[in-house]
Write an enzyme that holds these catalytic residues in place. Structure first.
Site, PDB file in Angstrom:
ATOM      1  N   GLY A 140      60.209  94.195  84.574  1.00  0.00           N
ATOM      2  CA  GLY A 140      59.155  93.539  83.810  1.00  0.00           C
ATOM      3  C   GLY A 140      59.632  92.237  83.215  1.00  0.00           C
ATOM      4  O   GLY A 140      60.838  91.970  83.140  1.00  0.00           O
ATOM      5  N   PRO A 141      58.699  91.391  82.774  1.00  0.00           N
ATOM      6  CA  PRO A 141      59.081  90.096  82.183  1.00  0.00           C
ATOM      7  C   PRO A 141      59.798  90.290  80.857  1.00  0.00           C
ATOM      8  O   PRO A 141      59.769  91.382  80.271  1.00  0.00           O
ATOM      9  CB  PRO A 141      57.724  89.388  82.003  1.00  0.00           C
ATOM     10  CG  PRO A 141      56.723  90.492  81.930  1.00  0.00           C
ATOM     11  CD  PRO A 141      57.239  91.587  82.808  1.00  0.00           C
ATOM     12  N   GLY A 147      59.628  95.093  76.145  1.00  0.00           N
ATOM     13  CA  GLY A 147      60.147  96.283  75.480  1.00  0.00           C
ATOM     14  C   GLY A 147      60.961  97.204  76.359  1.00  0.00           C
ATOM     15  O   GLY A 147      60.985  98.416  76.116  1.00  0.00           O
ATOM     16  N   HIS A 199      37.086  63.037  73.083  1.00  0.00           N
ATOM     17  CA  HIS A 199      37.803  63.752  74.143  1.00  0.00           C
ATOM     18  C   HIS A 199      37.665  65.263  73.954  1.00  0.00           C
ATOM     19  O   HIS A 199      37.263  65.989  74.882  1.00  0.00           O
ATOM     20  CB  HIS A 199      39.279  63.335  74.118  1.00  0.00           C
ATOM     21  CG  HIS A 199      40.103  63.974  75.187  1.00  0.00           C
ATOM     22  ND1 HIS A 199      40.484  63.324  76.338  1.00  0.00           N
ATOM     23  CD2 HIS A 199      40.623  65.232  75.297  1.00  0.00           C
ATOM     24  CE1 HIS A 199      41.192  64.134  77.102  1.00  0.00           C
ATOM     25  NE2 HIS A 199      41.300  65.301  76.485  1.00  0.00           N
ATOM     26  N   GLU A 200      37.991  65.755  72.764  1.00  0.00           N
ATOM     27  CA  GLU A 200      37.924  67.200  72.524  1.00  0.00           C
ATOM     28  C   GLU A 200      36.483  67.696  72.495  1.00  0.00           C
ATOM     29  O   GLU A 200      36.203  68.834  72.901  1.00  0.00           O
ATOM     30  CB  GLU A 200      38.631  67.548  71.212  1.00  0.00           C
ATOM     31  CG  GLU A 200      40.111  67.183  71.174  1.00  0.00           C
ATOM     32  CD  GLU A 200      40.898  67.870  72.264  1.00  0.00           C
ATOM     33  OE1 GLU A 200      40.511  68.986  72.681  1.00  0.00           O
ATOM     34  OE2 GLU A 200      41.916  67.297  72.719  1.00  0.00           O
ATOM     35  N   ASP A 242      45.612  67.271  81.367  1.00  0.00           N
ATOM     36  CA  ASP A 242      44.438  67.930  81.949  1.00  0.00           C
ATOM     37  C   ASP A 242      44.411  67.745  83.465  1.00  0.00           C
ATOM     38  O   ASP A 242      44.125  68.694  84.214  1.00  0.00           O
ATOM     39  CB  ASP A 242      43.161  67.357  81.328  1.00  0.00           C
ATOM     40  CG  ASP A 242      43.085  67.610  79.833  1.00  0.00           C
ATOM     41  OD1 ASP A 242      43.657  68.617  79.370  1.00  0.00           O
ATOM     42  OD2 ASP A 242      42.452  66.801  79.129  1.00  0.00           O
TER      43      ASP A 242
END
EC number: 3.4.24.-
Length: 662
Positions: free
Chosen positions: A206-207, A211, A425-426, A503
Site C-alpha cells: 500500500g502507499p 497504516g 480568474h477564480e 491549469d
C-alpha cells in the site's frame, strides 16, 4: 699580469691525469699536492674564459687539444712551462688556485648523501610518531564500537506491543484478513491437527501512510506474541556479508522467541530483484540468505513474517512464491466511512467546538490516508493554540486543509489590478463548476494567495468515485479552462496573464490520458500508449495523438467561452464579491448569485480576517449607536450558537464581527 697566461697554460699542460701538480710545485707547497679531478676540470673550464693573445705563453688551441690527448706530454711539460717563471709568478698561480677551490670540499657527493640520510631519518621518525598516535586513538574509540557494528543484534528489537485492532481505523477489510493471522499465532496446534500448513509470510502492500506498520503491531498485540521489528535498510551495509549475517541473527532470535511475529518494513530494500552484474558479485547475498531462512523454518514453529512495501513490483519473484510470502494484502487509503472513523478517533484527542461537521470533513478529504488525517487534525490544533482559541473549530480544520494542499496563506498584494485579475480568474473557475452538470461540486473559492497560486477554487466530492465517465472528465477540462476565459472576456485577449499556466498543465495531462490511456478518442481507438513508447511510434501516429489532444482542449475552450459569455453579469457580480469578501463558500456563492448577499457599492480591498463590513469604524456620530447594537447582537448570537449552533455561514459572519469590534 702574468697570472692569466699561466692559467691558460695550466688549462692545457699543467694538470696531469691524476689531477696533481708536479713535484717542483709540490715540494715548494706541500699543502697543495693533491688536486681533485673535479676541481681540475672546473679550473680548466674557468681558465678557458681568459684569452690574452698578446701573451707569449698562450698555446694554440689545436696544439692544446693535441697535448690534452697525449697524457705523457701533460705530465712532462710542467717543469718546462714553469722554469722560466719567477717565484712570484708561481706563487700567484698557486694562490689563484687556492682561492678558487679551497672553500669547496673535495667532493659534493658527501654533503648530498648526508642531506639525503638526514631527510630519511626525520621522515621515519615523524611517520612513527603519527602511527603511534593513530593506533592509540583507534584502540580507544573503535575497540568496543567496531565489534558491535559487525555483530549488531537485530533481535534486540523484540518487544511486546499493546496495540490492538481497535486502535486501527479506516481499514476494516484489511483487519478481517489479518484476523486469520492472529488465530494462526494464538492457536497453531488447531491447524496442525487438521493438517493445514500455516502461512510463513504475509505481505502488506500500500502507499505510504495507510497504516501498514500499525497493522503489524496490532496483529502482534492481538495475538500476544513478541514483535520483532527490522527495517530493510538495516541489512544494507558497506561490508560484504554483513547483511546476510544480520538476516541469520534475526531468524535465530525469532526461533528463540517463537511463537512470534517478524516485521520487515520497507522490504523492497532487501528483497528487490537480484542483479547479475559482474561489478557487484556479492550484491545478492542478503536476499539469498532471506530466501534460505524463510525456507529453513517450519510452519509448526509459530513464526510468521510480515513484510511491508509500497513497491511490490520491484520485489524478486522468488520471494513472492507460495511457501515464502503466501498471502498479499493490499492496504488502500480509507473510504468515506473509514475517514469518518479516523476523524472521530483523532478529534477525540483534541478539544473541539460544537460546530464540527465530520461528514463534511470526510467529503473534503478524499484520498487522504490515516497519516494525512492525523496531520490535518494536529495542524488545526496548532493553529487554534497559536490564535489563543480554546477549541478547535471548523474553520481551523478547513484552514489546515488548505495549508496542506496549497501551502500557507500570504498577505494579499496592494496592487488593485492584480486583485481584479485574480478575482475574475477564480470567479470563472467557480461559475463553470456551478453551471456544468457533471463537474465535482464546488466547496469554496478564495483570492488569498497560497504557495505559488494567486487564488484557489476547491471542490468536495459527495462520494468516493472509483470510475469516471467521459462527461465527468470533459467537465474537469471545462473547469480548468474557466480561469483563462474569465480573464479574456473581461480584460481582452491581449491582457490575459500567465496565471493559467498550471491549469493548462493539468488540462494537457488530462487530455493526453483521455487519448492515450482511457480510449476516449475515436481516431486512436481502444488502445493504451505508455509514455515510454512514444519514441517507438510512427510520425503519423504521434501527429494524430497531438491533433486529438488539441481538439479536446480547443473544444473545451469554445464551450467555456460560450458559457461565460452568456453569464457575464453573474461573472462580474461574483468577482466583485470576491474582491470584498476574499473567501466565499458554496452557500455564499449561491447567495451572491441570487442577490441575497451583495457587496457594498464602494469597493475597498480589505481582508475578511479583519472585516466583513464596508467601513472599519464609525465615520459620523450617527453610526456609533449602530455599532453598539451590532456588538450586542454579535454577543447574543454567539451565546445562542454555543447551545444550538447555526449554519457555518452565520458562525463565520458573527466570528468576523467579533474580530472587528474587539
Amino acid at each position: 699580469m702574468i697570472v692569466s697566461p699561466c692559467c691558460r697554460i695550466i688549462r692545457t699542460c699543467c694538470v696531469s691525469n691524476r689531477g696533481t701538480f708536479h713535484s717542483r710545485l709540490a715540494a715548494l707547497y706541500p699543502s697543495y699536492i693533491k688536486i681533485p679531478n673535479n676541481h681540475a676540470r672546473i679550473f680548466v673550464t674557468k681558465s678557458r674564459k681568459i684569452n690574452r693573445p698578446s701573451s707569449s705563453f698562450i698555446i694554440d688551441t689545436k696544439e692544446a687539444r693535441q697535448r690534452n690527448s697525449d697524457s705523457s706530454t701533460v705530465s712532462s711539460d710542467l717543469d718546462e712551462i714553469l722554469k722560466d717563471q719567477t717565484p712570484s709568478a708561481q706563487l700567484r698561480l698557486v694562490d689563484a688556485y687556492r682561492r678558487g677551490f679551497q672553500s669547496s670540499t673535495d667532493s659534493g657527493k658527501s654533503s648530498n648523501k648526508m642531506q639525503m640520510w638526514r631527510t630519511i631519518i626525520i621522515k621515519t621518525i615523524l611517520f612513527g610518531v603519527v602511527s603511534c598516535f593513530t593506533i592509540v586513538f583507534l584502540k580507544k574509540t573503535l575497540v568496543g564500537t567496531f565489534p558491535k557494528f559487525l555483530d549488531q543484534n537485530i533481535g534486540s528489537f523484540a518487544e511486546n506491543t499493546d496495540v490492538s485492532f481497535s486502535d486501527v481505523q479506516g481499514c476494516d477489510e484489511v483487519k478481517k484478513e489479518l484476523v486469520d493471522v492472529v488465530e494462526f499465532l494464538r492457536n497453531p496446534e488447531k491447524f496442525n491437527q487438521i493438517g493445514a500448513k500455516l502461512p510463513k509470510g504475509v505481505l502488506l502492500v500500500g502507499p505510504p501512510g495507510v497504516g501498514k506498520t500499525l497493522l503489524a503491531k496490532a496483529v502482534s498485540g492481538e495475538a500476544q506474541v513478541p514483535f520483532l521489528y527490522a527495517s530493510g535498510s538495516s541489512f544494507d551495509e558497506v561490508l560484504v556479508g554483513l547483511g546476510a549475517s544480520r538476516i541469520r541473527q534475526l531468524f535465530t532470535t525469532a526461533k528463540q522467541n517463537s511463537p512470534c511475529l517478524v516485521f520487515i518494513d520497507e522490504i523492497d530494500s532487501v528483497g528487490g530483484n537480484r542483479t547479475f552484474s559482474p561489478h557487484h558479485p556479492f550484491a545478492n547475498q542478503t536476499i539469498n540468505q532471506l530466501l534460505a531462512e524463510m525456507d529453513g523454518f517450519q510452519s509448526k514453529e509459530g513464526i510468521i513474517v510480515l513484510g511491508a512495501t509500497n513497491q511490490a513490483e520491484v520485489l524478486d519473484k522468488a520471494l513472492l512464491r507460495p511457501g515464502r510470502f503466501d498471502v498479499q494484502i493490499h492496504v488502500s487509503p480509507p473510504t468515506y466511512e473509514g475517514r469518518i472513523a479516523l476523524l472521530n478517533l483523532y478529534l477525540k484527542k483534541v478539544k473541539t467546538g460544537s460546530n464540527i461537521d465530520i461528514e463534511k470533513l470526510a467529503h473534503g478529504t478524499v484520498g487522504y490516508t490515516g497519516a494525512d488525517i492525523q496531520n490535518l487534525v494536529n495542524q488545526a490544533a496548532i493553529a487554534a493554540a497559536l490564535r489563543n482559541d480554546p477549541f478547535v473549530e471548523m474553520h481551523h480544520l478547513w484552514d489546515a486543509r488548505d495549508r496542506l494542499i496549497m501551502g500557507p496563506a500570504k498577505r494579499r498584494p496592494l496592487d488593485d489590478q492584480t486583485n481584479r485579475v485574480s478575482a475574475f480568474h477564480e470567479a470563472g473557475h467557480a461559475l463553470v463548476a456551478l453551471l456544468t452538470a457533471d463537474s465535482i461540486p464546488l466547496h469554496k473559492v478564495t483570492i488569498i494567495p497560497r504557495g505559488e497560486a494567486g487564488g484557489l477554487t476547491s471542490f468536495l466530492q459527495e462520494k468516493d468515485i472509483s470510475f469516471m465517465t467521459r462527461a465527468q472528465l470533459l467537465a474537469q477540462l471545462d473547469v480548468l479552462m474557466g480561469g483563462r476565459v474569465g480573464e479574456e472576456l473581461v480584460f481582452g485577449a491581449d491582457k490575459v496573464t500567465n496565471g493559467a499556466a498550471d491549469d493548462f498543465r493539468k488540462a494537457t495531462i488530462l487530455a493526453q490520458n483521455m487519448v492515450k490511456r482511457f480510449g476516449f478518442s475515436s481516431k486512436i481507438g481502444p488502445r493504451v500508449i505508455p509514455d515510454t513508447q512514444d519514441e517507438q511510434l510512427g510520425e503519423a501516429t504521434r501527429d494524430l495523438i497531438d491533433k486529438e489532444v488539441d481538439q479536446l482542449l480547443n473544444d473545451s475552450l469554445t464551450r467555456v467561452r460560450t458559457l461565460l459569455s452568456s453569464q457575464s453579469k453573474q461573472h462580474k457580480l461574483l468577482a466583485e464579491a470576491l474582491l470584498h469578501f476574499e473567501t466565499l463558500t458554496k452557500d455564499e456563492v449561491l447567495a451572491v448569485l441570487a442577490g441575497k448577499m451583495k457587496p457594498p457599492k464602494t469597493q475597498s480591498v480589505t481582508s475578511k480576517s479583519t472585516t466583513l463590513l464596508p467601513q472599519l469604524g464609525p465615520s459620523t456620530s450617527t453610526e456609533i449607536p449602530r455599532m453598539i447594537v451590532s456588538l450586542i447582537i454579535v454577543h447574543v448570537v454567539d451565546f445562542i450558537s454555543f447551545f444550538c449552533p447555526f449554519k457555518d455561514t452565520l458562525h463565520t459572519y458573527t466570528h468576523t464581527h467579533k474580530l472587528l469590534f474587539s
